[in-house]
Design an enzyme around this catalytic site. Structure first.
Site, short mmCIF file in Angstrom:
data_model
loop_
_atom_site.label_atom_id
_atom_site.label_comp_id
_atom_site.label_asym_id
_atom_site.label_seq_id
_atom_site.Cartn_x
_atom_site.Cartn_y
_atom_site.Cartn_z
N THR A 204 23.47 -51.96 -69.90
CA THR A 204 22.38 -50.99 -69.89
C THR A 204 22.32 -50.23 -71.20
OG1 THR A 204 22.54 -50.78 -67.48
CG2 THR A 204 21.43 -49.00 -68.65
N ASP A 205 23.47 -49.82 -71.72
CA ASP A 205 23.53 -49.19 -73.04
C ASP A 205 23.00 -50.13 -74.11
OD1 ASP A 205 24.36 -46.58 -72.74
OD2 ASP A 205 26.48 -47.02 -72.93
N LEU A 206 23.47 -51.37 -74.08
CA LEU A 206 23.09 -52.32 -75.13
C LEU A 206 21.60 -52.65 -75.07
CD1 LEU A 206 26.22 -54.64 -74.89
CD2 LEU A 206 25.69 -53.03 -76.73
#
Length: 438
Positions: A204-206
């Site tokens: 999700t961050d990436l």
């Protein structure tokens, strides 16, 4: 204060790498001789107030394309990930090293009014401002978009948050695992009959970092057209929900609730990992011809004309029985034998590699996905390299991840043209710090 900002704004307008493009306010690198390997973002400056992963991943990708990335960090502490270990190499965490190449570090106390002044002066000479604070926090310091827009109307201001600028969850801190859960990603990840599972990396961050990266490039193109900067609202929740793709569409269009499939696929059979005699092999068949070819390789020709498996729709309906048959056959041989048998077949297949095997994989090596750098304190390090290649320039002359405050004096002197006396006063007052060897 206003005089200082006027001075740095003038630097932005008339500096050696700043020319007006098409009369519409584009700041861009001036064409030079020998530009065969000039990167597309050379001459652009990114002011990076992000920490952890999504923001640093976005700005690292911008740095890979030639932008000068000025990473603002807290004096004495730095990016949170500097302490996220083990593993460490020397005093550096491998987490931090993984997403901070091609950046310069300036350590500034942005809670100090003099620190705020430095950030504003940097914004006036930069093209992009990226931050990942909880909505409203920077505005209280005088560093929100409205504040920066007044002194740098050309700025592309990208705010990365957990859930968006407004709404019932907007004031919550944004963490990958929580956003992964709320967005539904964790619900669809894990064994079919098991518990939800967090993906092995912070997807999700990436994904949010990649959305931010693309949005910033779009913002620069928009500025080229209008001569004006803009605000970008990028958040973990929206990014991950958008990435639910066909799983979300299955629900929105057909009201089909998603479930966990382990390594299998909800709509294609077979398409999953099979246990071999000594490991795992992922094999798929996206059409009837591929299924027939697979059956021949497995020496199970009787399955080809079996009425229960004639089409993918039927194979999905009879998934359990078919997978049991295939699983028993795959378990009879070692992974290496299956790899040899599938080679050249046109069937999608591959082993489940551990990290050692990933970076021994011939195609990974061929694609140049190991990037080596000489770090100033720990020597040679290697990180995953850029995923994309371009025909007209190379990802060369990489800058290693910076030490905390390594470039403080350089940025104050060369970018903002502070004199030595002013820099000494700021260092003495603790408004800024510089790297000091221990």
């Amino acid at each position: 204060m206003l005089a200082a900002l006027s001075r740095v704004a003038a630097l932005w307008r008339s500096g050696p790498l700043s020319v007006r493009g098409g009369g519409r306010g584009l700041r861009t690198g001036r064409p030079q001789s020998g530009t065969d390997n000039m990167k597309p973002l050379e001459g652009l400056k990114i002011l990076d107030l992000t920490r952890v992963l999504a923001g640093p991943f976005a700005t690292m990708n911008l740095g890979d394309l030639g932008a000068e990335v000025i990473k603002v960090e807290r004096p004495g502490v730095g990016d949170d990930t500097r302490t996220w270990g083990p593993p460490f190499v020397g005093s550096e965490s491998t987490y931090f090293l993984s997403v901070n190449r091609n950046k310069k570090s300036i350590a500034v106390n942005i809670k100090d009014p003099k620190g705020v002044k430095i950030i504003k002066e940097l914004a006036a000479v930069c093209d992009v401002f990226v931050e990942n604070y909880v909505p409203g926090k920077l505005s209280k310091m005088g560093l929100g978009y409205e504040d920066i827009d007044k002194i740098a109307p050309h700025i592309i201001y990208c705010s990365i948050t957990g859930y968006g600028q407004t709404g019932p969850m907007s004031q919550r801190a944004g963490y990958d695992a929580v956003a992964s859960a709320v967005s539904g990603l964790m619900h669809i990840t894990g064994p079919e009959d098991g518990d939800p599972v967090r993906p092995g990396v912070a997807m999700t961050d990436l994904a949010t970092g990649l959305y931010a990266y693309g949005a910033i490039l779009a913002g620069l193109i928009q500025r080229h057209k209008t001569g004006k900067g803009l605000f970008i609202d990028c958040n973990l929740l929206s990014s991950q929900v958008a990435c639910l793709s066909q799983v979300a569409a299955n629900y929105l269009i057909s009201q089909k609730e998603a479930q966990r499939w382990g390594t299998a696929h909800g709509s294609i059979v077979p398409y999953q990992a099979f246990k071999t005699k000594d490991g795992y092999l992922v094999v798929g068949s996206g059409n009837n011809q591929q299924f027939a070819t697979m059956c021949k390789i497995l020496n199970l020709p009787e399955l080809i004309d079996d009425i229960k498996y004639k089409t993918n729709h039927l194979r999905v309906q009879n998934r359990k029985e078919l997978i049991e048959i295939l699983s028993a056959r795959f378990a009879e041989e070692k992974t290496s034998k299956w790899l040899n048998l599938f080679e050249g077949s046109g069937i999608p297949y591959g082993p489940i590699n551990n990290m050692k095997n990933v970076f021994a994989e011939p195609q990974v090596l061929h694609n140049g996905l190991v990037m080596e750098m000489d770090h100033p304190t720990v020597g040679k390090i290697a990180v995953p390299g850029p995923a994309v290649r371009y025909s007209k320039f190379k990802m060369s002359a990489v800058r290693p991840p910076p030490l905390l405050g390594q470039h403080t004096v350089h940025i104050l002197k060369e970018v903002l043209q502070y004199d030595d006396h002013t820099i000494r006063d700021l260092l003495s007052a603790g408004v800024v710090t510089q790297y000091e060897a221990k």
